[in-house]
Design a protein around this motif. Sequence first.
Motif, PDB file in Angstrom:
ATOM      1  N   ILE A   1      44.783  45.973  29.924  1.00 22.63           N
ATOM      2  CA  ILE A   1      44.543  44.123  29.020  1.00 22.63           C
ATOM      3  C   ILE A   1      44.360  43.957  27.514  1.00 22.63           C
ATOM      4  O   ILE A   1      44.930  42.547  27.758  1.00 22.63           O
ATOM      5  CB  ILE A   1      43.147  44.143  29.825  1.00 22.63           C
ATOM      6  N   PRO A   2      43.691  44.730  27.242  1.00 20.88           N
ATOM      7  CA  PRO A   2      43.620  44.508  25.420  1.00 20.88           C
ATOM      8  C   PRO A   2      45.008  43.650  24.948  1.00 20.88           C
ATOM      9  O   PRO A   2      44.766  43.289  23.381  1.00 20.88           O
ATOM     10  CB  PRO A   2      42.324  45.761  24.557  1.00 20.88           C
ATOM     11  N   LEU A   3      45.425  44.664  25.187  1.00 16.35           N
ATOM     12  CA  LEU A   3      47.580  44.821  24.662  1.00 16.35           C
ATOM     13  C   LEU A   3      48.096  43.721  24.642  1.00 16.35           C
ATOM     14  O   LEU A   3      48.464  43.020  24.107  1.00 16.35           O
ATOM     15  CB  LEU A   3      47.798  46.186  25.108  1.00 16.35           C
ATOM     16  N   LEU A   4      47.727  43.188  26.267  1.00 15.48           N
ATOM     17  CA  LEU A   4      48.178  41.311  27.153  1.00 15.48           C
ATOM     18  C   LEU A   4      47.221  40.784  25.892  1.00 15.48           C
ATOM     19  O   LEU A   4      48.307  39.899  25.815  1.00 15.48           O
ATOM     20  CB  LEU A   4      48.106  41.859  28.513  1.00 15.48           C
ATOM     21  N   ARG A   5      46.190  40.745  26.539  1.00 17.34           N
ATOM     22  CA  ARG A   5      45.157  39.999  25.528  1.00 17.34           C
ATOM     23  C   ARG A   5      45.507  39.654  23.662  1.00 17.34           C
ATOM     24  O   ARG A   5      45.466  38.499  23.422  1.00 17.34           O
ATOM     25  CB  ARG A   5      43.718  40.271  25.566  1.00 17.34           C
TER      26      ARG A   5
END
Length: 172
Positions: free
Chosen positions: A27-31
């Motif tokens: 999730i943080p990588l996609l954000r």
Amino acid sequence: MTQNQLPLLGITAWSGTGKTTLLKKLIPLLRNRNIRVGMIKHTHHDMDVDKPGKDSYELRKAGAEQTLVASQQRWALMTETPDLAELDLYYLASRFDASKLDMILVEGFKTEAIPKIALYRHINERSVNELLDEHVIALASDSDLDTSLPLLDINSPEAIADFIIQWLTEKK
């Protein structure tokens, strides 16, 4: 897919494989790549996001069918569903504000007819084939598996994020 429908992508595996651990990294990588992610997590346990003794809990327990708890930081809508035969993934997804998201990741809902990335670790005592159905679009594993599907390294969230972004780009 209608304009208001968000792409759903399942992350499926057996319990203990590391679905949540991977999602906490993905999730943080996609954000960081400007992908706004919604999340639906299925649990087999009776869960409650409210706390006994709090006003909202007491009002809900008094019989409110829906309770919305709000603060300046976040809000949550709780809906009582004891009479539902089973959860409807598409109904749940429709509760999201599509204008604020690019996609919804789904943990669980293993048998739903949605695109999925299946996670498999060599320590699993079951065959990888038990995870696969016609909706699995990639396999993330720590083993070199014989598959015609794209094979991703389960220990490389960056590579999995790259795959998801490519998949999203192709869906547009």
